[in-house]
Design a protein around this motif. Sequence first.
Motif, PDB file in Angstrom:
ATOM      1  N   MET A 136       0.815  -1.212   0.000  1.00  0.00           N
ATOM      2  CA  MET A 136       0.000   0.000   0.000  1.00  0.00           C
ATOM      3  C   MET A 136       0.857   1.274   0.000  1.00  0.00           C
ATOM      4  SD  MET A 136      -2.685  -1.714  -0.060  1.00  0.00           S
ATOM      5  CE  MET A 136      -3.451  -3.230   0.505  1.00  0.00           C
ATOM      6  N   GLN A 137       1.974   1.250   0.695  1.00  0.00           N
ATOM      7  CA  GLN A 137       2.738   2.467   0.895  1.00  0.00           C
ATOM      8  C   GLN A 137       4.000   2.569   0.042  1.00  0.00           C
ATOM      9  OE1 GLN A 137       1.714   4.998   2.976  1.00  0.00           O
ATOM     10  NE2 GLN A 137      -0.160   3.811   3.112  1.00  0.00           N
ATOM     11  N   LEU A 138       4.502   1.448  -0.456  1.00  0.00           N
ATOM     12  CA  LEU A 138       5.801   1.470  -1.120  1.00  0.00           C
ATOM     13  C   LEU A 138       5.770   0.953  -2.552  1.00  0.00           C
ATOM     14  CD1 LEU A 138       7.996   0.141   1.834  1.00  0.00           C
ATOM     15  CD2 LEU A 138       7.637   2.514   1.155  1.00  0.00           C
ATOM     16  N   TRP A 139       5.107  -0.149  -2.775  1.00  0.00           N
ATOM     17  CA  TRP A 139       5.207  -0.879  -4.025  1.00  0.00           C
ATOM     18  C   TRP A 139       4.885  -0.017  -5.252  1.00  0.00           C
ATOM     19  CZ3 TRP A 139       7.218  -5.339  -5.624  1.00  0.00           C
ATOM     20  CH2 TRP A 139       6.800  -5.896  -6.831  1.00  0.00           C
ATOM     21  N   ASP A 140       3.771   0.644  -5.257  1.00  0.00           N
ATOM     22  CA  ASP A 140       3.346   1.416  -6.429  1.00  0.00           C
ATOM     23  C   ASP A 140       3.720   2.888  -6.344  1.00  0.00           C
ATOM     24  OD1 ASP A 140       2.180  -0.641  -7.923  1.00  0.00           O
ATOM     25  OD2 ASP A 140       0.375  -0.590  -6.691  1.00  0.00           O
ATOM     26  N   GLU A 171      25.156  -5.758  -6.390  1.00  0.00           N
ATOM     27  CA  GLU A 171      24.813  -6.405  -7.656  1.00  0.00           C
ATOM     28  C   GLU A 171      23.293  -6.466  -7.751  1.00  0.00           C
ATOM     29  OE1 GLU A 171      25.039 -10.801  -9.775  1.00  0.00           O
ATOM     30  OE2 GLU A 171      26.139 -10.407  -7.921  1.00  0.00           O
ATOM     31  N   VAL A 172      22.742  -5.914  -8.800  1.00  0.00           N
ATOM     32  CA  VAL A 172      21.287  -5.927  -8.989  1.00  0.00           C
ATOM     33  C   VAL A 172      20.879  -7.324  -9.460  1.00  0.00           C
ATOM     34  CG1 VAL A 172      19.328  -4.920 -10.213  1.00  0.00           C
ATOM     35  CG2 VAL A 172      21.260  -3.479  -9.518  1.00  0.00           C
ATOM     36  N   THR A 173      20.143  -8.018  -8.640  1.00  0.00           N
ATOM     37  CA  THR A 173      19.768  -9.403  -8.927  1.00  0.00           C
ATOM     38  C   THR A 173      18.351  -9.543  -9.454  1.00  0.00           C
ATOM     39  OG1 THR A 173      19.191  -9.632  -6.597  1.00  0.00           O
ATOM     40  CG2 THR A 173      21.378 -10.382  -7.265  1.00  0.00           C
ATOM     41  N   ASP A 174      17.523  -8.528  -9.238  1.00  0.00           N
ATOM     42  CA  ASP A 174      16.133  -8.647  -9.655  1.00  0.00           C
ATOM     43  C   ASP A 174      15.511  -7.260  -9.762  1.00  0.00           C
ATOM     44  OD1 ASP A 174      13.947 -10.184 -10.435  1.00  0.00           O
ATOM     45  OD2 ASP A 174      14.200 -11.567  -8.761  1.00  0.00           O
ATOM     46  N   VAL A 175      14.619  -7.097 -10.702  1.00  0.00           N
ATOM     47  CA  VAL A 175      13.779  -5.899 -10.778  1.00  0.00           C
ATOM     48  C   VAL A 175      12.347  -6.382 -10.582  1.00  0.00           C
ATOM     49  CG1 VAL A 175      13.019  -3.947 -12.170  1.00  0.00           C
ATOM     50  CG2 VAL A 175      15.384  -4.743 -12.333  1.00  0.00           C
ATOM     51  N   PHE A 176      11.832  -6.125  -9.420  1.00  0.00           N
ATOM     52  CA  PHE A 176      10.515  -6.644  -9.067  1.00  0.00           C
ATOM     53  C   PHE A 176       9.390  -5.837  -9.697  1.00  0.00           C
ATOM     54  CE2 PHE A 176      13.183  -7.589  -5.246  1.00  0.00           C
ATOM     55  CZ  PHE A 176      13.238  -8.959  -5.413  1.00  0.00           C
ATOM     56  N   ASN A 177       9.593  -4.527  -9.802  1.00  0.00           N
ATOM     57  CA  ASN A 177       8.535  -3.665 -10.307  1.00  0.00           C
ATOM     58  C   ASN A 177       9.171  -2.455 -10.993  1.00  0.00           C
ATOM     59  OD1 ASN A 177       5.863  -2.909 -10.754  1.00  0.00           O
ATOM     60  ND2 ASN A 177       5.727  -1.740  -8.851  1.00  0.00           N
ATOM     61  N   LEU A 187      19.291  -7.251  -0.372  1.00  0.00           N
ATOM     62  CA  LEU A 187      18.684  -5.977  -0.014  1.00  0.00           C
ATOM     63  C   LEU A 187      17.502  -5.727  -0.940  1.00  0.00           C
ATOM     64  CD1 LEU A 187      21.724  -3.530   0.406  1.00  0.00           C
ATOM     65  CD2 LEU A 187      20.390  -4.598   2.216  1.00  0.00           C
ATOM     66  N   VAL A 188      16.544  -4.968  -0.444  1.00  0.00           N
ATOM     67  CA  VAL A 188      15.441  -4.482  -1.271  1.00  0.00           C
ATOM     68  C   VAL A 188      15.512  -2.966  -1.267  1.00  0.00           C
ATOM     69  CG1 VAL A 188      12.948  -4.282  -1.505  1.00  0.00           C
ATOM     70  CG2 VAL A 188      13.965  -6.474  -0.853  1.00  0.00           C
ATOM     71  N   ALA A 189      15.419  -2.365  -2.450  1.00  0.00           N
ATOM     72  CA  ALA A 189      15.494  -0.907  -2.563  1.00  0.00           C
ATOM     73  C   ALA A 189      14.324  -0.389  -3.392  1.00  0.00           C
ATOM     74  CB  ALA A 189      16.817  -0.487  -3.200  1.00  0.00           C
ATOM     75  N   PHE A 190      13.799   0.749  -2.970  1.00  0.00           N
ATOM     76  CA  PHE A 190      12.722   1.442  -3.674  1.00  0.00           C
ATOM     77  C   PHE A 190      13.324   2.720  -4.260  1.00  0.00           C
ATOM     78  CE2 PHE A 190      11.044  -1.121  -0.298  1.00  0.00           C
ATOM     79  CZ  PHE A 190       9.965  -1.784  -0.876  1.00  0.00           C
ATOM     80  N   VAL A 191      13.268   2.842  -5.579  1.00  0.00           N
ATOM     81  CA  VAL A 191      14.037   3.864  -6.284  1.00  0.00           C
ATOM     82  C   VAL A 191      13.120   4.907  -6.920  1.00  0.00           C
ATOM     83  CG1 VAL A 191      15.758   4.278  -8.077  1.00  0.00           C
ATOM     84  CG2 VAL A 191      15.797   2.124  -6.792  1.00  0.00           C
ATOM     85  N   GLY A 192      13.285   6.171  -6.522  1.00  0.00           N
ATOM     86  CA  GLY A 192      12.605   7.290  -7.173  1.00  0.00           C
ATOM     87  C   GLY A 192      11.118   7.353  -6.906  1.00  0.00           C
ATOM     88  N   LYS A 217      15.409   9.977  -4.906  1.00  0.00           N
ATOM     89  CA  LYS A 217      15.738   9.342  -3.620  1.00  0.00           C
ATOM     90  C   LYS A 217      15.548   7.832  -3.700  1.00  0.00           C
ATOM     91  CE  LYS A 217      16.601  13.042  -1.070  1.00  0.00           C
ATOM     92  NZ  LYS A 217      15.617  13.541  -0.106  1.00  0.00           N
ATOM     93  N   ILE A 218      16.342   7.135  -2.915  1.00  0.00           N
ATOM     94  CA  ILE A 218      16.234   5.678  -2.791  1.00  0.00           C
ATOM     95  C   ILE A 218      15.978   5.354  -1.336  1.00  0.00           C
ATOM     96  CG2 ILE A 218      17.371   3.455  -3.096  1.00  0.00           C
ATOM     97  CD1 ILE A 218      19.005   6.273  -4.805  1.00  0.00           C
ATOM     98  N   LEU A 219      15.030   4.491  -1.095  1.00  0.00           N
ATOM     99  CA  LEU A 219      14.768   3.975   0.243  1.00  0.00           C
ATOM    100  C   LEU A 219      15.158   2.506   0.240  1.00  0.00           C
ATOM    101  CD1 LEU A 219      13.413   4.363   3.094  1.00  0.00           C
ATOM    102  CD2 LEU A 219      11.310   3.530   2.016  1.00  0.00           C
TER     103      LEU A 219
END
Length: 644
Positions: free
Chosen positions: A31-35, A58-64, A93-98, A108-110
Amino acid sequence: MRKYACMMIAILVFSGGEALALIDASFQPRMQLWDRYKAVIGCRVAERDEDKGTMTLEVTDVFNGKFEPKKVTVATTKELHDEVVFVKDGLPLVAFVGHKYKKRDATKILFYTGRGVWQRAEFSPESPGKWTWVEVLDSQEMGSLFGCWNGDTQRFYDMMKEMRADEEFFSADPFIQFGAEIVISKFDAPVLGVAIYDIDGDGKLDAYGCSTKGNRLFLQTKGLKFEDRTKAMGLDGVASPSVSFADVNANGRADLLAGGVIYSHGADGKFSKTTWLPAGANEAVKSSAFVEINGDGYPDVVISKVEGGLHAYLNPGHDGGAFRDATKELGLADEKCGAGQTGFFAPGDLNGDGRTDLFYAAEKIGGLLLIQNEKGAFVPGGLGLDLSTFEDQPAMTGAGCVAPLYHDDSMALVVPMDASFSLLAMDAGRLKDVVTDTNELENEPVENQLATLCDDLNVDGRVDIYTASRAGANVYHTNRGYGSYMTSTKRNVHAFPSPHAQGTWGMASGDVNGDGAPDVLLGLTNGQLVLMPNETLANRTKERPKFYEERLMKTRLVTVLLDGPIGVVGAKLRLIDDKGRVVALRQIGTNVNVGSCSPPMANLAVRGGGKCTLEVTWSDGAARKIPIDFGEKTSIRLHLKRKE
């Protein structure tokens, strides 16, 4: 401070002048991060240099979303160098970008680095693969991120993979509701061990309670009505601290283990005292249970004695007769295995090798994990737990349970200590205490904890933890998935009509009324034997369901009653979905706690229905695979007998 970021106080509710710290679990990753971010990516730490303040990912996956760089470098400033948290090489690690909607956060990246620590970095549009740390978030800076996630980095990664497939379930609500308790009887002494079991074989679950002034047996007539049949069934005058039921001699009738004595269930419906266990087996008993030890399918007996350690007696099998004292040959007479100690025990196949292991809550040596090796002997491993109690009541905590509590497809061990928990899960072949990654299981125990009961009480497909306090209110921790737990009463203060603040001892669970949700039987220190009817499923339908309520309403349920004639105690059930994933795992006979007994039954919930396969492995190795096709059905009930 940083260690418990995201675990800190989000809201203070004042009642009667007392402030209660709450973690607001309503802010969900979906609800707060994914989209709300342009990209959600998965990384692994390739290298780090803490002196220089750099980390290569190393970027291993792009989830969304979209993210082009294959590697990312993260650097820190001198001002922030001592604040950032570096992650060990190889960890995910999981990162939320922009951020999509906040212009000031568009670059920003969280990202999450574990133990509740969230950090922010930024990048320039020209160099999206070069990040610079800008802040480490603490309790005052977290804002809307309170409660979103504070568990293990790998489990967060697992959630993102399921979120990409639109399959995750990480609810902010416990979806649990129990009705008004039913007092079955009032004993003349505290009720100790309890049992839910179909004692007379009529298809309805019955109740049994133990006390120092006499045990009592209650048969369910109909509609949660119980009738005292203790004397009529030959058990008048029996007293013990613990109870266990199993078909000892494969004649189709449930026999009784009361303390250190077995009572045979005859064809006339009455129980009669046997000499199948030696007379000394019933001396100084703390707790006992039927446990499968040697893999022949005939239930054996394990007894914990006060200052006497654990004792094991092997079932003679098909020929019947006296059980053999195997304490010495199994290694239990060795001091390294707790000989001479006092404590409760918990059975279960913790490492998945097909053999039953034992956790022994020996207070003086901090608990023992007794792994059964290929020769059948137990090999000790100290756990270093603090099993002492605040009061002068030695060995009155640590009655844990083995269940799938951290991963859906493997077992873990939960141990309640006086005012804390340990949750021990297998990680790369080793046992690891993961309780610091479990949210409110670590932060919100109760005092005077005695024992745990593990079952899927809210019927969402994950096994929850219900903990008895010997001198206070009990606590229920909902398994939110991905190793994260929450206390139910913060979101639903009326989930349990009675807190049972006077103290609880024995606990058992089973679907007593046949609606598919496990009910709970409690033995209370005030002498009451109480049944708590589970009304969760009856309260599930909603006119305007929220996102996770909609998913929960699609849950389909397989209720399995396992039958013999042998191999029931210690049997395993696995529910496998159409993608080959184990979505539910149970082992019969692990809910022993202080010497209690639940029925050979499992409620296996799966969200989404469709087709799946039920795999059953009896404890002597016999196995069956049963295809399940829900179709339009919401629930299926199976009474499974083995095929010889």
